[in-house]
Design a protein around this motif. Structure first.
Motif, mmCIF file in Angstrom:
data_model
loop_
_atom_site.group_PDB
_atom_site.id
_atom_site.type_symbol
_atom_site.label_atom_id
_atom_site.label_comp_id
_atom_site.label_asym_id
_atom_site.label_seq_id
_atom_site.Cartn_x
_atom_site.Cartn_y
_atom_site.Cartn_z
ATOM 1 N N UNK A 52 0.814 -1.207 0.000
ATOM 2 C CA UNK A 52 0.000 0.000 0.000
ATOM 3 C C UNK A 52 0.852 1.263 0.000
ATOM 4 N N UNK A 53 0.372 2.259 -0.718
ATOM 5 C CA UNK A 53 1.017 3.571 -0.721
ATOM 6 C C UNK A 53 0.674 4.354 0.551
ATOM 7 N N UNK A 54 -0.225 3.808 1.360
ATOM 8 C CA UNK A 54 -0.691 4.500 2.566
ATOM 9 C C UNK A 54 -0.507 3.613 3.787
ATOM 10 N N UNK A 55 -0.233 4.243 4.921
ATOM 11 C CA UNK A 55 -0.166 3.500 6.189
ATOM 12 C C UNK A 55 -1.553 3.063 6.641
ATOM 13 N N UNK A 56 -2.568 3.825 6.269
ATOM 14 C CA UNK A 56 -3.948 3.532 6.662
ATOM 15 C C UNK A 56 -4.469 2.407 5.767
ATOM 16 N N UNK A 57 -4.514 1.197 6.282
ATOM 17 C CA UNK A 57 -4.943 0.066 5.457
ATOM 18 C C UNK A 57 -6.171 -0.642 6.004
ATOM 19 N N UNK A 58 -6.582 -0.334 7.217
ATOM 20 C CA UNK A 58 -7.722 -1.029 7.808
ATOM 21 C C UNK A 58 -8.816 -0.016 8.126
ATOM 22 N N UNK A 59 -9.810 0.028 7.245
ATOM 23 C CA UNK A 59 -10.933 0.938 7.447
ATOM 24 C C UNK A 59 -12.206 0.117 7.481
ATOM 25 N N UNK A 60 -13.039 0.400 8.443
ATOM 26 C CA UNK A 60 -14.291 -0.330 8.604
ATOM 27 C C UNK A 60 -15.465 0.620 8.399
ATOM 28 N N UNK A 61 -16.523 0.098 7.804
ATOM 29 C CA UNK A 61 -17.750 0.878 7.643
ATOM 30 C C UNK A 61 -18.510 0.831 8.961
ATOM 31 N N UNK A 62 -18.788 1.994 9.496
ATOM 32 C CA UNK A 62 -19.523 2.099 10.762
ATOM 33 C C UNK A 62 -21.023 2.268 10.521
ATOM 34 N N UNK A 63 -21.346 2.976 9.447
ATOM 35 C CA UNK A 63 -22.751 3.268 9.164
ATOM 36 C C UNK A 63 -22.921 3.386 7.658
ATOM 37 N N UNK A 64 -24.074 2.937 7.179
ATOM 38 C CA UNK A 64 -24.369 3.005 5.748
ATOM 39 C C UNK A 64 -25.862 3.266 5.604
ATOM 40 N N UNK A 65 -26.211 4.353 4.930
ATOM 41 C CA UNK A 65 -27.627 4.692 4.740
ATOM 42 C C UNK A 65 -27.890 4.884 3.254
ATOM 43 N N UNK A 66 -28.952 4.251 2.780
ATOM 44 C CA UNK A 66 -29.344 4.363 1.376
ATOM 45 C C UNK A 66 -30.821 4.756 1.305
ATOM 46 N N UNK A 67 -31.110 5.723 0.466
ATOM 47 C CA UNK A 67 -32.486 6.054 0.119
ATOM 48 C C UNK A 67 -32.646 5.701 -1.355
ATOM 49 N N UNK A 68 -33.653 4.880 -1.650
ATOM 50 C CA UNK A 68 -33.881 4.404 -3.013
ATOM 51 C C UNK A 68 -34.904 5.294 -3.702
ATOM 52 N N UNK A 124 -3.476 -3.465 14.931
ATOM 53 C CA UNK A 124 -3.096 -4.276 16.097
ATOM 54 C C UNK A 124 -4.195 -4.323 17.155
ATOM 55 N N UNK A 125 -4.958 -3.231 17.296
ATOM 56 C CA UNK A 125 -5.936 -3.144 18.388
ATOM 57 C C UNK A 125 -7.388 -3.089 17.915
ATOM 58 N N UNK A 126 -7.598 -2.825 16.631
ATOM 59 C CA UNK A 126 -8.936 -2.618 16.070
ATOM 60 C C UNK A 126 -9.665 -1.447 16.714
ATOM 61 N N UNK A 127 -8.916 -0.518 17.276
ATOM 62 C CA UNK A 127 -9.472 0.711 17.851
ATOM 63 C C UNK A 127 -9.304 1.836 16.836
ATOM 64 N N UNK A 128 -10.163 2.861 16.883
ATOM 65 C CA UNK A 128 -9.999 3.987 15.960
ATOM 66 C C UNK A 128 -8.604 4.603 16.065
ATOM 67 N N UNK A 129 -8.049 4.937 14.911
ATOM 68 C CA UNK A 129 -6.708 5.524 14.834
ATOM 69 C C UNK A 129 -6.764 6.763 13.951
ATOM 70 N N UNK A 130 -5.945 7.764 14.241
ATOM 71 C CA UNK A 130 -5.934 8.975 13.404
ATOM 72 C C UNK A 130 -5.523 8.659 11.961
ATOM 73 N N UNK A 131 -6.139 9.368 11.022
ATOM 74 C CA UNK A 131 -5.736 9.253 9.627
ATOM 75 C C UNK A 131 -4.324 9.807 9.471
ATOM 76 N N UNK A 132 -3.548 9.215 8.577
ATOM 77 C CA UNK A 132 -2.202 9.707 8.285
ATOM 78 C C UNK A 132 -2.288 10.974 7.430
ATOM 79 N N UNK A 133 -1.207 11.728 7.437
ATOM 80 C CA UNK A 133 -1.138 12.919 6.582
ATOM 81 C C UNK A 133 -1.245 12.530 5.108
#
Length: 149
Positions: A52-68, A124-133
Motif C-alpha cells: 500500500x502507498x498508505x499506512x492507513x490500510x484497515x478501514x471499517x464501515x460504521x454506518x451506511x444509509x441508502x435512500x432508493x 493491532x488493536x482494532x481501535x480507531x486511529x488517526x488518519x495519516x497525513x
C-alpha cells in the motif's frame, strides 16, 4: 449533494437482480464499495501494508444509509458519484449517488443516494486511529469542505 467528487463506472450483473428483475437492495452498497475501492486502488491503496502507498490500510464501515428512488431494472453500466462530506480525526463521511450512465451526470437518473461512514482502525488493536497525513492529502480532492482536524 455536490457537483464535485468522482463519477466511477460500475457494472450491474444479471445475478445482482432479485426475483422481480430489479437490482437487489443490498447490491447498491456493493456498487458503492466497488466504486470507492477502485478510486483508492488507482491511488495506490492496498489492504496489504507491504504493497500500500498508505499506512492507513484497515478501514471499517460504521454506518451506511441508502435512500432508493428509481429501481435499476437491468444489467449494465451505472455510475456512482461520491465525495467526502467531512473527514475527522479517525473517521470520514462519504456522500454518494447511484446514477444511470445513459446521459451526462448532471442529467442522469438518480437511482439511490446516501452516505457511508468509515473509521480508520489500528490493525493491532482494532481501535480507531488517526488518519495519516498521506491519506488526508490524497482525500483532499474528494472533500466538499476544508479538512477537519
Amino acid at each position: 449533494m455536490t457537483a464535485g467528487g468522482v463519477h466511477e463506472p460500475v457494472q450491474v450483473h444479471f445475478d445482482d437482480l432479485d426475483a422481480m428483475g430489479l437490482l437487489h437492495n443490498s447490491r447498491y452498497a456493493v456498487l458503492v464499495e466497488r466504486a470507492i475501492g477502485a478510486y483508492w486502488q488507482r491511488l495506490g491503496w492496498a489492504a496489504d501494508p507491504a504493497r500500500s502507498a498508505f499506512r492507513d490500510v484497515l478501514m471499517a464501515v460504521r454506518e451506511f444509509k441508502v435512500t432508493y428512488h428509481v429501481p435499476i431494472a437491468e444489467p449494465g453500466e451505472q455510475l456512482v458519484h461520491f465525495w467526502l462530506e467531512r473527514m475527522g480525526r479517525t473517521s470520514g463521511v462519504y456522500g454518494f449517488r447511484v446514477l444511470s450512465a445513459d446521459r451526462a451526470p448532471d442529467q442522469a437518473t438518480v437511482h439511490a443516494e446516501g452516505y457511508r461512514v468509515n473509521v480508520n482502525l489500528d490493525p493491532a488493536t482494532f481501535r480507531p486511529a488517526p488518519f495519516s497525513d498521506e491519506i488526508r492529502e490524497a482525500a483532499a480532492p474528494l472533500l466538499t469542505t476544508a479538512l477537519a482536524c
